[in-house]
Scaffold this motif. Structure first.
Motif, PDB file in Angstrom:
ATOM      1  N   ARG A  24      -2.082  10.596  -3.464  1.00  0.00           N
ATOM      2  CA  ARG A  24      -1.020  10.786  -2.480  1.00  0.00           C
ATOM      3  C   ARG A  24      -1.591  10.807  -1.054  1.00  0.00           C
ATOM      4  O   ARG A  24      -0.914  10.448  -0.111  1.00  0.00           O
ATOM      5  CB  ARG A  24      -0.250  12.051  -2.795  1.00  0.00           C
ATOM      6  N   ARG A  25      -2.843  11.204  -0.919  1.00  0.00           N
ATOM      7  CA  ARG A  25      -3.486  11.251   0.391  1.00  0.00           C
ATOM      8  C   ARG A  25      -4.038   9.875   0.797  1.00  0.00           C
ATOM      9  O   ARG A  25      -3.793   9.393   1.892  1.00  0.00           O
ATOM     10  CB  ARG A  25      -4.605  12.285   0.395  1.00  0.00           C
ATOM     11  N   ASN A  26      -4.788   9.241  -0.092  1.00  0.00           N
ATOM     12  CA  ASN A  26      -5.453   7.971   0.228  1.00  0.00           C
ATOM     13  C   ASN A  26      -4.589   6.750  -0.044  1.00  0.00           C
ATOM     14  O   ASN A  26      -4.784   5.709   0.568  1.00  0.00           O
ATOM     15  CB  ASN A  26      -6.753   7.842  -0.570  1.00  0.00           C
ATOM     16  N   GLY A  27      -3.680   6.870  -0.998  1.00  0.00           N
ATOM     17  CA  GLY A  27      -2.827   5.749  -1.357  1.00  0.00           C
ATOM     18  C   GLY A  27      -3.549   4.731  -2.218  1.00  0.00           C
ATOM     19  O   GLY A  27      -4.728   4.854  -2.513  1.00  0.00           O
ATOM     20  N   GLN A  28      -2.801   3.733  -2.633  1.00  0.00           N
ATOM     21  CA  GLN A  28      -3.330   2.639  -3.424  1.00  0.00           C
ATOM     22  C   GLN A  28      -2.360   1.472  -3.397  1.00  0.00           C
ATOM     23  O   GLN A  28      -1.230   1.598  -2.949  1.00  0.00           O
ATOM     24  CB  GLN A  28      -3.619   3.053  -4.861  1.00  0.00           C
ATOM     25  N   HIS A  85       0.881  -1.172   0.000  1.00  0.00           N
ATOM     26  CA  HIS A  85       0.000   0.000   0.000  1.00  0.00           C
ATOM     27  C   HIS A  85       0.911   1.212   0.000  1.00  0.00           C
ATOM     28  O   HIS A  85       1.736   1.382   0.904  1.00  0.00           O
ATOM     29  CB  HIS A  85      -0.919   0.017   1.224  1.00  0.00           C
ATOM     30  N   THR A  86       0.794   2.050  -1.041  1.00  0.00           N
ATOM     31  CA  THR A  86       1.711   3.171  -1.200  1.00  0.00           C
ATOM     32  C   THR A  86       0.949   4.470  -1.398  1.00  0.00           C
ATOM     33  O   THR A  86      -0.252   4.482  -1.593  1.00  0.00           O
ATOM     34  CB  THR A  86       2.631   2.961  -2.424  1.00  0.00           C
ATOM     35  N   PHE A  87       1.691   5.555  -1.387  1.00  0.00           N
ATOM     36  CA  PHE A  87       1.122   6.892  -1.566  1.00  0.00           C
ATOM     37  C   PHE A  87       1.781   7.571  -2.763  1.00  0.00           C
ATOM     38  O   PHE A  87       2.196   8.711  -2.701  1.00  0.00           O
ATOM     39  CB  PHE A  87       1.276   7.697  -0.272  1.00  0.00           C
ATOM     40  N   ASN A  88       1.877   6.833  -3.863  1.00  0.00           N
ATOM     41  CA  ASN A  88       2.448   7.340  -5.102  1.00  0.00           C
ATOM     42  C   ASN A  88       1.323   7.785  -6.026  1.00  0.00           C
ATOM     43  O   ASN A  88       0.243   7.209  -6.023  1.00  0.00           O
ATOM     44  CB  ASN A  88       3.254   6.236  -5.795  1.00  0.00           C
ATOM     45  N   LYS A  94       9.055  -5.270 -12.411  1.00  0.00           N
ATOM     46  CA  LYS A  94       7.755  -4.845 -12.931  1.00  0.00           C
ATOM     47  C   LYS A  94       6.946  -4.289 -11.770  1.00  0.00           C
ATOM     48  O   LYS A  94       6.901  -4.893 -10.700  1.00  0.00           O
ATOM     49  CB  LYS A  94       6.986  -6.015 -13.542  1.00  0.00           C
ATOM     50  N   ILE A  95       6.318  -3.146 -11.996  1.00  0.00           N
ATOM     51  CA  ILE A  95       5.440  -2.555 -10.999  1.00  0.00           C
ATOM     52  C   ILE A  95       4.072  -2.353 -11.640  1.00  0.00           C
ATOM     53  O   ILE A  95       3.963  -1.743 -12.704  1.00  0.00           O
ATOM     54  CB  ILE A  95       5.982  -1.210 -10.478  1.00  0.00           C
ATOM     55  N   ARG A  96       3.044  -2.886 -10.979  1.00  0.00           N
ATOM     56  CA  ARG A  96       1.671  -2.740 -11.459  1.00  0.00           C
ATOM     57  C   ARG A  96       0.896  -1.806 -10.531  1.00  0.00           C
ATOM     58  O   ARG A  96       0.936  -1.960  -9.316  1.00  0.00           O
ATOM     59  CB  ARG A  96       0.966  -4.098 -11.498  1.00  0.00           C
ATOM     60  N   LYS A  97       0.182  -0.889 -11.143  1.00  0.00           N
ATOM     61  CA  LYS A  97      -0.691   0.035 -10.418  1.00  0.00           C
ATOM     62  C   LYS A  97      -2.110  -0.265 -10.854  1.00  0.00           C
ATOM     63  O   LYS A  97      -2.419  -0.265 -12.045  1.00  0.00           O
ATOM     64  CB  LYS A  97      -0.309   1.483 -10.741  1.00  0.00           C
ATOM     65  N   TYR A  98      -2.988  -0.517  -9.880  1.00  0.00           N
ATOM     66  CA  TYR A  98      -4.350  -0.948 -10.174  1.00  0.00           C
ATOM     67  C   TYR A  98      -5.339   0.208 -10.248  1.00  0.00           C
ATOM     68  O   TYR A  98      -6.254   0.180 -11.042  1.00  0.00           O
ATOM     69  CB  TYR A  98      -4.809  -1.966  -9.129  1.00  0.00           C
ATOM     70  N   SER A  99      -5.183   1.182  -9.415  1.00  0.00           N
ATOM     71  CA  SER A  99      -6.130   2.303  -9.358  1.00  0.00           C
ATOM     72  C   SER A  99      -5.566   3.484 -10.124  1.00  0.00           C
ATOM     73  O   SER A  99      -5.041   4.425  -9.546  1.00  0.00           O
ATOM     74  CB  SER A  99      -6.396   2.697  -7.902  1.00  0.00           C
TER      75      SER A  99
END
Length: 122
Positions: free
Chosen positions: A22-26, A12-15, A96-101
């Motif tokens: 940046r506030r809620n994270g994903q 769970h990150t704030f990128n 590899k980095i995957r971002k879902y949201s």
């Protein structure tokens, strides 16, 4: 040549670019593929002859939990540099980095960034 793969590490990150990211994270997921000559270096069933998976995960966890970027491309590049510095005996690493949201229209599973590199020769 041998490959060590650690797949689908979740964080769970704030990128992100948007303030709410940046506030809620994903959630981000990582795949780390390590090019390592297992066939020639692992001869005595000794963990010191290979790459310790738990140490790789810890380096990634420490880095991701202490850094925040607007772009996952930047996260990928800097994490790759950190992993290569931490494990200089590898031949190379593919990350590899995957971002879902991802805040864009359309139906899709994720956005994935892939980077690869090798340790610098001294």
């Amino acid at each position: 040549m041998g490959m060590i793969r650690i797949n689908n590490l979740r964080f769970h990150t704030f990128n992100g670019v948007l303030p709410e990211e940046r506030r809620n994270g994903q959630q981000l997921a990582l795949d780390i593929a390590i090019d390592y000559p297992i066939e020639t270096r692992v001869r005595h069933d000794d963990v010191h002859e290979t790459i310790n998976y738990a140490e790789v995960r810890q380096v990634a966890d420490d880095f991701i939990s202490s850094h925040s970027y607007k772009l996952i491309e930047s996260l990928a590049n800097h994490l790759l540099e950190t992993l290569l510095a931490a494990f200089p005996t590898v031949n190379g690493i593919t990350l590899k980095i995957r971002k879902y949201s991802v805040p864009m229209p359309g139906i899709f599973d994720d956005v994935e960034i892939e980077v690869e590199g090798a340790p610098h020769a001294d």
